[in-house]
Design a protein around this motif. Structure first.
Motif, short mmCIF file in Angstrom:
data_model
loop_
_atom_site.label_atom_id
_atom_site.label_comp_id
_atom_site.label_asym_id
_atom_site.label_seq_id
_atom_site.Cartn_x
_atom_site.Cartn_y
_atom_site.Cartn_z
N ILE A 181 1.81 -16.25 -10.19
CA ILE A 181 1.52 -15.52 -11.22
C ILE A 181 2.11 -14.19 -11.24
O ILE A 181 2.26 -13.80 -10.13
N CYS A 182 2.27 -13.51 -12.38
CA CYS A 182 2.60 -12.26 -12.25
C CYS A 182 1.43 -11.30 -11.99
O CYS A 182 0.67 -10.74 -12.98
N ASP A 183 0.97 -11.20 -10.67
CA ASP A 183 -0.22 -10.41 -10.29
C ASP A 183 0.12 -8.88 -10.07
O ASP A 183 1.42 -8.64 -9.57
N PRO A 184 -0.62 -8.00 -10.44
CA PRO A 184 -0.24 -6.65 -10.48
C PRO A 184 -0.11 -5.99 -9.08
O PRO A 184 0.73 -5.32 -8.85
N VAL A 185 -0.93 -6.60 -8.06
CA VAL A 185 -0.58 -6.11 -6.66
C VAL A 185 0.67 -6.35 -6.16
O VAL A 185 1.32 -5.42 -5.72
N PRO A 186 1.37 -7.72 -6.25
CA PRO A 186 2.67 -7.79 -5.73
C PRO A 186 3.68 -6.97 -6.49
O PRO A 186 4.72 -6.67 -6.24
N LEU A 187 3.21 -6.95 -8.01
CA LEU A 187 4.31 -6.14 -8.81
C LEU A 187 4.35 -4.86 -8.57
O LEU A 187 5.44 -3.98 -8.32
N MET A 188 3.23 -3.95 -8.03
CA MET A 188 3.27 -2.72 -7.69
C MET A 188 3.96 -2.64 -6.42
O MET A 188 4.68 -1.44 -5.97
N MET A 189 3.78 -3.63 -5.42
CA MET A 189 4.56 -3.42 -4.02
C MET A 189 5.99 -3.70 -4.22
O MET A 189 6.80 -3.00 -3.36
N LEU A 190 6.65 -4.38 -5.32
CA LEU A 190 7.90 -4.46 -5.63
C LEU A 190 8.60 -3.04 -6.26
O LEU A 190 9.85 -2.96 -6.26
N SER A 191 7.81 -2.25 -6.62
CA SER A 191 8.19 -1.14 -7.27
C SER A 191 9.07 -0.08 -6.25
O SER A 191 8.63 -0.29 -5.07
N CYS A 192 10.01 0.60 -6.75
CA CYS A 192 10.95 1.43 -5.90
C CYS A 192 10.23 2.74 -5.57
O CYS A 192 10.38 3.26 -4.43
N SER A 193 9.23 3.09 -6.13
CA SER A 193 8.35 4.19 -5.84
C SER A 193 6.89 3.81 -5.79
O SER A 193 6.51 3.05 -6.31
N LYS A 194 6.21 4.54 -4.94
CA LYS A 194 4.99 4.52 -4.57
C LYS A 194 4.14 5.35 -5.48
O LYS A 194 3.79 6.66 -4.88
N ASP A 195 3.70 4.88 -6.63
CA ASP A 195 3.01 5.72 -7.52
C ASP A 195 1.74 5.89 -7.29
O ASP A 195 1.15 4.68 -7.67
N THR A 197 -0.91 7.33 -8.29
CA THR A 197 -1.57 7.64 -9.65
C THR A 197 -2.06 6.35 -10.27
O THR A 197 -3.02 6.06 -10.68
N THR A 198 -1.02 5.48 -10.39
CA THR A 198 -0.97 4.13 -11.15
C THR A 198 -1.89 3.31 -10.26
O THR A 198 -2.81 2.77 -10.95
N GLN A 199 -1.64 3.36 -8.83
CA GLN A 199 -2.43 2.56 -7.99
C GLN A 199 -3.80 2.79 -8.01
O GLN A 199 -4.78 2.13 -8.16
N TYR A 262 -9.41 -8.13 -6.18
CA TYR A 262 -9.13 -6.89 -7.00
C TYR A 262 -9.85 -5.53 -6.98
O TYR A 262 -9.81 -4.73 -7.36
N VAL A 263 -10.98 -6.00 -6.34
CA VAL A 263 -11.89 -4.45 -6.34
C VAL A 263 -11.17 -3.68 -5.21
O VAL A 263 -11.17 -2.35 -5.39
N SER A 264 -10.54 -4.28 -4.19
CA SER A 264 -9.97 -3.36 -3.12
C SER A 264 -8.48 -3.81 -3.02
O SER A 264 -8.29 -4.16 -1.77
N PRO A 265 -7.61 -3.46 -4.06
CA PRO A 265 -6.33 -4.08 -3.65
C PRO A 265 -5.43 -3.32 -2.54
O PRO A 265 -4.39 -3.73 -2.19
N GLY A 266 -6.02 -2.54 -2.00
CA GLY A 266 -5.29 -1.55 -1.06
C GLY A 266 -5.41 -2.51 0.40
O GLY A 266 -4.57 -2.37 1.19
N SER A 267 -6.48 -3.06 0.28
CA SER A 267 -6.75 -3.91 1.60
C SER A 267 -5.98 -5.27 1.43
O SER A 267 -6.63 -6.09 0.66
N ARG A 268 -4.82 -5.36 1.91
CA ARG A 268 -3.92 -6.18 1.77
C ARG A 268 -4.35 -7.68 2.48
O ARG A 268 -4.43 -7.84 3.57
N GLN A 269 -4.96 -8.87 1.59
CA GLN A 269 -5.22 -10.01 2.10
C GLN A 269 -3.76 -10.73 2.38
O GLN A 269 -2.81 -10.69 1.86
N PRO A 270 -3.70 -11.69 3.57
CA PRO A 270 -2.62 -12.59 3.64
C PRO A 270 -2.19 -13.11 2.39
O PRO A 270 -2.83 -13.34 1.60
#
Length: 316
Positions: A181-195, A197-199, A262-270
């Motif tokens: 699915i179009c999940d927000p975590v991998p979408l943010m990881m594909l961005s050219c910039s590390k925003d 504020t958005t995260q 989704y509570v802690s998207p910064g902690s990347r699960q496999p």
């Protein structure tokens, strides 16, 4: 960043959803399994919604909320599963930029609505069991209708900001999402910039909404259980506990999986763990909910027998 400069940076017009990479034979097997799960989910939730609609005995707030929750489940699985099934039979697995964010918006908006409906149902049980004398005066037809509308609409309003923020990030490649699915975590990881504020905004929204609604539900049912324990009637205790047990089972199925993700998207699960957990709350939970509610509810089983015939309801 102005609009023209963003267009120059954002060269991605579509994404590729990898799904579950495997041999063609396994792709056909997955297609068959998830097709059956999707059909059963539609049948189970439609049966509950129709039973609530057709049986006058179920025209009470508790069952009206349950019927709307079942309709919500149908919409929820339909935002992702048909596209996932098509991808099993596709070699390109392409989804356009607009379609990807549309799926993102509707899937997570409906997910928010599910959390709100679980809160509404918890509040209804609290009022019915802990404030039985005041319940008819508080839970009027007008309030019930207002809560139904609130439950359907709030997620779509709340999730506008996260979706707009993430869609405005610059995407210049790669465009492969290792998910189904179009999940927000991998979408943010594909961005050219590390925003950041958005995260931060997205993470804060998830933490406040999920933990807030989860604690509200737990507190409501804790008060309900205390009230049930003080009931003098053993039959009343059994009925109240049966209803609460069904609701709590759905709550833990739903919240247990989404909090991991989704509570802690910064902690990347496999990646594979992310897919399995997402599969659990997006496909398995909506499939199980009709069984949980119908198996533990005599009124619902009676309504299903009346609406669809004795044979169909006995199979449940």
């Amino acid at each position: 960043m102005n609009g023209s400069s963003r267009e120059n940076i954002n060269s991605v017009s579509y994404f590729i959803l990898m799904g579950f990479p495997s041999s063609p034979e396994m792709q056909f097997l997955f297609f068959g399994l998830f097709s059956v799960a999707y059909i059963l989910t539609l049948m189970g939730n439609t049966a509950i919604a129709c039973a609530v609609r057709c049986d006058q005995r179920l025209h009470t707030p508790m069952y009206i909320f349950l019927g709307n929750f079942s309709l919500l489940e149908i919409c929820y699985v339909t935002t992702t599963v048909p596209n996932m099934l098509a991808n099993f039979l596709s070699t390109s697995k392409v989804i356009s930029f607009v379609s990807c964010f549309a799926q993102f918006y509707f899937f997570f908006s409906l997910g928010c609505d599910e959390g709100l409906y679980l809160c509404i149902m918890a509040s209804d049980r609290y009022l019915a069991i802990c404030r039985p004398l005041h319940y008819p005066r508080i839970m009027t037809r007008q309030l019930c209708t207002g809560l139904v509308i609130f439950g359907w609409s709030s997620g779509f309003i709340l999730f506008v900001t996260p979706v707009v923020l993430i869609s405005q990030l610059p995407y210049c490649g790669p465009n492969v999402i290792n998910h189904f699915i179009c999940d927000p975590v991998p979408l943010m990881m594909l961005s050219c910039s590390k925003d950041t504020t958005t995260q931060f905004t997205y993470s804060t929204f998830n933490v406040i909404f999920m933990i807030g609604t989860f604690l509200f539900i737990l507190c409501s049912y804790a008060l309900v259980i205390l009230a049930v324990l003080r009931m003098p009637s053993a039959a009343g205790k059994r009925k109240a506990f049966s209803t609460c047990a069904s609701h709590l089972a759905v709550v833990f199925l739903f919240y247990g999986s989404i909090m991991v993700m989704y509570v802690s998207p910064g902690s990347r699960q496999p990646v594979e763990v992310q897919k399995i957990v997402t599969l659990f709350y997006s496909v398995i939970t909506p499939l199980c909910n009709p069984l949980i509610y119908s198996l533990r509810n005599k009124e619902m089983k009676a309504a299903l027998r009346k609406t669809f015939g004795t044979e169909t309801a006995h199979k449940l």
